[in-house]
Design an enzyme around this catalytic site. Structure first.
Site, PDB file in Angstrom:
ATOM      1  N   ARG A  28     -12.329   0.175  -6.651  1.00 11.55           N
ATOM      2  CA  ARG A  28     -11.894   0.085  -5.244  1.00 11.55           C
ATOM      3  C   ARG A  28     -11.262   1.393  -4.783  1.00 11.55           C
ATOM      4  O   ARG A  28     -11.373   1.805  -3.649  1.00 11.55           O
ATOM      5  CB  ARG A  28     -10.893  -1.065  -5.087  1.00 11.55           C
ATOM      6  CG  ARG A  28     -10.590  -1.422  -3.634  1.00 11.55           C
ATOM      7  CD  ARG A  28      -9.631  -2.592  -3.535  1.00 11.55           C
ATOM      8  NE  ARG A  28      -9.706  -3.217  -2.208  1.00 11.55           N
ATOM      9  CZ  ARG A  28      -8.986  -2.839  -1.167  1.00 11.55           C
ATOM     10  NH1 ARG A  28      -8.135  -1.853  -1.269  1.00 11.55           N
ATOM     11  NH2 ARG A  28      -9.127  -3.451  -0.010  1.00 11.55           N
ATOM     12  N   CYS A  36       0.821  -1.215   0.000  1.00 12.10           N
ATOM     13  CA  CYS A  36       0.000   0.000   0.000  1.00 12.10           C
ATOM     14  C   CYS A  36       0.853   1.262   0.000  1.00 12.10           C
ATOM     15  O   CYS A  36       1.857   1.337   0.703  1.00 12.10           O
ATOM     16  CB  CYS A  36      -0.858   0.082   1.261  1.00 12.10           C
ATOM     17  SG  CYS A  36      -1.933  -1.311   1.481  1.00 12.10           S
ATOM     18  N   GLY A  55      -0.859  -5.524   6.811  1.00 11.40           N
ATOM     19  CA  GLY A  55       0.235  -5.061   7.663  1.00 11.40           C
ATOM     20  C   GLY A  55       0.928  -6.155   8.448  1.00 11.40           C
ATOM     21  O   GLY A  55       1.903  -5.875   9.151  1.00 11.40           O
ATOM     22  N   MET A  76      -3.918  -3.785  -5.210  1.00 13.74           N
ATOM     23  CA  MET A  76      -5.096  -3.647  -6.068  1.00 13.74           C
ATOM     24  C   MET A  76      -5.194  -2.208  -6.569  1.00 13.74           C
ATOM     25  O   MET A  76      -5.904  -1.924  -7.519  1.00 13.74           O
ATOM     26  CB  MET A  76      -6.352  -4.055  -5.308  1.00 13.74           C
ATOM     27  CG  MET A  76      -6.399  -5.542  -4.984  1.00 13.74           C
ATOM     28  SD  MET A  76      -6.564  -6.553  -6.463  1.00 13.74           S
ATOM     29  CE  MET A  76      -8.345  -6.631  -6.594  1.00 13.74           C
ATOM     30  N   GLU A 134      -2.282   3.860  -5.634  1.00 13.78           N
ATOM     31  CA  GLU A 134      -2.230   3.781  -4.163  1.00 13.78           C
ATOM     32  C   GLU A 134      -1.577   2.465  -3.748  1.00 13.78           C
ATOM     33  O   GLU A 134      -1.818   1.958  -2.650  1.00 13.78           O
ATOM     34  CB  GLU A 134      -3.634   3.925  -3.562  1.00 13.78           C
ATOM     35  CG  GLU A 134      -4.198   5.329  -3.707  1.00 13.78           C
ATOM     36  CD  GLU A 134      -5.472   5.560  -2.903  1.00 13.78           C
ATOM     37  OE1 GLU A 134      -5.619   5.004  -1.806  1.00 13.78           O
ATOM     38  OE2 GLU A 134      -6.321   6.333  -3.407  1.00 13.78           O
ATOM     39  N   TYR A 140       3.356 -10.108  -6.814  1.00 12.61           N
ATOM     40  CA  TYR A 140       2.397  -9.637  -5.805  1.00 12.61           C
ATOM     41  C   TYR A 140       2.219  -8.150  -6.037  1.00 12.61           C
ATOM     42  O   TYR A 140       3.206  -7.412  -6.124  1.00 12.61           O
ATOM     43  CB  TYR A 140       2.939  -9.906  -4.388  1.00 12.61           C
ATOM     44  CG  TYR A 140       1.992  -9.440  -3.288  1.00 12.61           C
ATOM     45  CD1 TYR A 140       0.637  -9.745  -3.334  1.00 12.61           C
ATOM     46  CD2 TYR A 140       2.458  -8.704  -2.200  1.00 12.61           C
ATOM     47  CE1 TYR A 140      -0.232  -9.334  -2.330  1.00 12.61           C
ATOM     48  CE2 TYR A 140       1.596  -8.291  -1.177  1.00 12.61           C
ATOM     49  CZ  TYR A 140       0.258  -8.608  -1.263  1.00 12.61           C
ATOM     50  OH  TYR A 140      -0.611  -8.195  -0.279  1.00 12.61           O
TER      51      TYR A 140
HETATM   52  P1  XMP Z   1      -0.668  -7.183   3.300  1.00 12.16           P
HETATM   53  O1  XMP Z   1       0.104  -6.383   4.293  1.00 12.16           O
HETATM   54  O2  XMP Z   1      -1.153  -8.461   3.845  1.00 12.16           O
HETATM   55  O3  XMP Z   1      -1.968  -6.291   2.971  1.00 12.16           O
HETATM   56  O4  XMP Z   1       0.112  -7.342   2.033  1.00 12.16           O
HETATM   57  C1  XMP Z   1      -3.032  -6.767   2.197  1.00 12.16           C
HETATM   58  C2  XMP Z   1      -4.159  -5.768   2.194  1.00 12.16           C
HETATM   59  O5  XMP Z   1      -3.762  -4.522   1.618  1.00 12.16           O
HETATM   60  C3  XMP Z   1      -4.901  -3.872   1.036  1.00 12.16           C
HETATM   61  N1  XMP Z   1      -4.523  -3.490  -0.321  1.00 12.16           N
HETATM   62  C4  XMP Z   1      -4.123  -2.256  -0.660  1.00 12.16           C
HETATM   63  N2  XMP Z   1      -4.059  -1.109   0.055  1.00 12.16           N
HETATM   64  N3  XMP Z   1      -3.215   0.004  -1.844  1.00 12.16           N
HETATM   65  C5  XMP Z   1      -3.612   0.030  -0.551  1.00 12.16           C
HETATM   66  O6  XMP Z   1      -3.552   1.089   0.080  1.00 12.16           O
HETATM   67  C6  XMP Z   1      -3.267  -1.101  -2.628  1.00 12.16           C
HETATM   68  O7  XMP Z   1      -2.896  -1.079  -3.791  1.00 12.16           O
HETATM   69  C7  XMP Z   1      -3.747  -2.284  -1.997  1.00 12.16           C
HETATM   70  N4  XMP Z   1      -3.972  -3.540  -2.452  1.00 12.16           N
HETATM   71  C8  XMP Z   1      -4.432  -4.244  -1.397  1.00 12.16           C
HETATM   72  C9  XMP Z   1      -6.039  -4.844   1.078  1.00 12.16           C
HETATM   73  O8  XMP Z   1      -6.905  -4.450   2.099  1.00 12.16           O
HETATM   74  C10 XMP Z   1      -5.362  -6.177   1.353  1.00 12.16           C
HETATM   75  O9  XMP Z   1      -6.184  -7.108   1.986  1.00 12.16           O
END
Ligand code: XMP
Length: 508
Positions: A421, A323, A358, A406, A435, A403
């Protein structure tokens, strides 16, 4: 209002978080550790059952993220077999997503109650064309007459050894078919198929009308395994979850038709007019599904969504490993404080909270649950597994898998679901504001091996806290704030590590 408030209880961690709030600080995983406490519980004795939403249980408190490099049907099946849940992402058409949900739901379906049938006069070319168009992944078709009476079976061998596409099914099919009577159960079917060395077993009624079919591969898989740890619905099928967007009404209709158990309104910011309107509309329809909504990071947002009908809340704005929301938009609360604050409100209504994003190590799971979550959602920690979508890539002498966020440029350029989204539905592909980032994760192998480490890390954490189950961990947990020196001390130090442990990745 259908949600009833329950009495608020004072918990050990409340004092800690109150002090932190007074200082106007918010904390995340690396800022805290759980206090250890008197323990009558051995790690191997703990009970990990929890909930994703009001009516959706979990045997382990882990859910895989609705991301196009994390959860499709393979991950959905893998997670449910391990007792968790996979949320199938929405960067695909509603029909395709519904098909993937069906693959999870039918994975344990021993009996195919309405097999796809063909007719004697259809040509092999016609049947193969239909198979391609409808994207059927199977190769066995019963051949029936106009009254549904069984005349033969077309199987993979018949297709493989057929010289000419214009041959008719009736000429190529096997006529010496072993059948069993309607009502034959899975165990009986397994024995009949073993004895006769048959890979399919059509069931017929007294008039020889087709009444179902067993396929040996499925029957064997179900018979040989112990389903005690699976996350199953009332019908004995694997639990399936799928993501939808705001105003995604066609999608939810299709998902419900395929018997999805829970949908997640999956947005970067859930406390919005369009999400609340969508949630209320869905709840009005009285589908037999739970609706989880996310993401939020503030207690007021949590309460608004619960009052609008949410059956579960997903917490996390910007903590994810891919993120960039926090730095691009300057918003978001560090995740442990967000989990605590949102759970505190949700608890009053009896609505479960999922801590999304996180997490870096297994030790972050007990921290998230200790802060108040009922379960965690993982993206990065499950990416790179065999079950995650995408091919293995070779680079710098190592195996990797893609990886990506989104909200990364790649995901948003390719898919409307991603643009929605991040509320950029009407932006042109050249005017996207990312983002998230895209990158590589080391290939981790089988999901079951990876999850073994995560789950056992959680169990160890519970053992140290003295929590016999997830609810006890949520209630008993208390925290200490750690300094930079404390964090350094927490990790291995003053050593050149020569062997990477399976639960402590070095140099991702
Ligand atoms: P982890 O830390 O497990 O996080 O890799 C997965 C979660 O991150 C969110 N997600 C995003 N948040 N920009 C964001 O700010 C993105 O491009 C993005 N893609 C995923 C989402 O909630 C996921 O479950």
């Amino acid at each position: 209002m259908r949600n009833k408030k329950i009495r608020e209880k004072k918990l050990p961690k409340d004092g800690f978080f109150k002090k932190i709030e007074e200082l106007k600080i918010a904390l995340t995983f690396d800022d805290v550790r759980l206090k250890s406490g008197h323990s009558k519980t051995m790690p191997d004795e703990v009970n990990l059952e929890s909930k994703f939403s009001r009516n959706i249980g979990l045997k382990i408190p882990v859910v895989s993220a609705a991301m196009d490099t994390v959860t499709e049907h393979e991950m959905g099946i893998g997670m449910a077999l391990l007792g968790g849940l996979g949320v199938i992402h929405k960067n695909m058409s509603p029909r395709e997503q519904a098909r993937k949900v069906a693959r999870v739901k039918y994975y344990l379906n021993g009996l195919i109650d309405k097999p796809i049938c063909v007719r004697k006069n259809q040509t092999i070319a016609e049947i193969l064309k239909m198979k391609k168009e409808k994207e059927f992944s199977f190769n066995t078709f019963p051949v029936v007459d106009d009254n549904g009476r069984l005349e033969g079976v077309l199987s993979k061998n018949d297709f493989d050894f057929c010289r000419c596409g214009s041959a008719r099914a009736g000429e190529v099919m096997s006529k010496a078919v072993i059948t069993a009577p309607k009502g034959t159960n899975l165990k009986e079917a397994y024995e009949i198929m073993l004895k006769n060395k048959k890979k399919t077993l059509p069931l017929v009624d007294k008039e020889n009308r087709l009444a179902g079919m067993y396929v040996f591969k499925d029957v064997k898989r179900i018979t040989m395994k112990n389903p005690a740890g699976y996350n199953l619905d009332k019908k004995g099928q694997l639990m399936a979850a799928a993501a939808i967007g705001a105003d995604d009404f066609e999608r939810i209709e299709m998902l419900v038709e395929k018997k999805v158990n829970v949908v997640v309104i999956d947005t970067a910011h859930a406390d919005t007019k369009s999400v609340i309107r969508t949630l209320k509309e869905i709840k009005k329809k009285n589908y037999k599904v739970d609706v989880v909504v996310g993401n939020v990071s503030e207690p007021e947002s949590t309460e608004r969504l619960i009052k609008a009908g949410a059956d579960g809340i997903k917490v996390g704005q910007g903590p994810g490993s891919i993120c960039t929301t926090r730095v691009v938009a300057g918003i978001g609360s560090p995740q442990v404080s967000a989990i605590y604050n949102c759970s505190k409100v949700a608890e009053k209504y009896g609505v479960p909270v999922c801590a999304d994003g996180g997490l870096k190590y297994s030790g972050d799971i007990p921290i998230a649950i200790g802060a108040g979550a009922h379960c965690v959602m993982m993206g990065g920690m499950l990416s790179g597994t065999k079950e995650a979508p995408g091919d293995v890539i070779f680079r710098k002498g190592r195996q990797w898998k893609l990886y990506r966020g989104m909200g990364s440029i790649g995901a948003m350029e390719e898919h409307k679901g991603s643009r929605e989204r991040y509320r950029q539905k009407s932006s042109g592909k050249k005017a996207l504001v990312a983002e998230g980032v895209e990158g590589l994760k080391p290939y981790k192998g089988k999901l079951s091996q990876v999850m073994f480490q995560y789950i056992n890390g959680l169990k160890r954490g519970m053992g140290y806290v003295g929590a016999a189950n997830i609810d006890e961990l949520r209630r008993k947990a208390d925290f200490v704030r750690i300094s930079g020196a404390g964090k350094t001390e927490s990790h291995p130090h003053d050593i050149l590590i020569t062997r990477e442990p399976p639960n402590y990745p070095i140099g991702d």
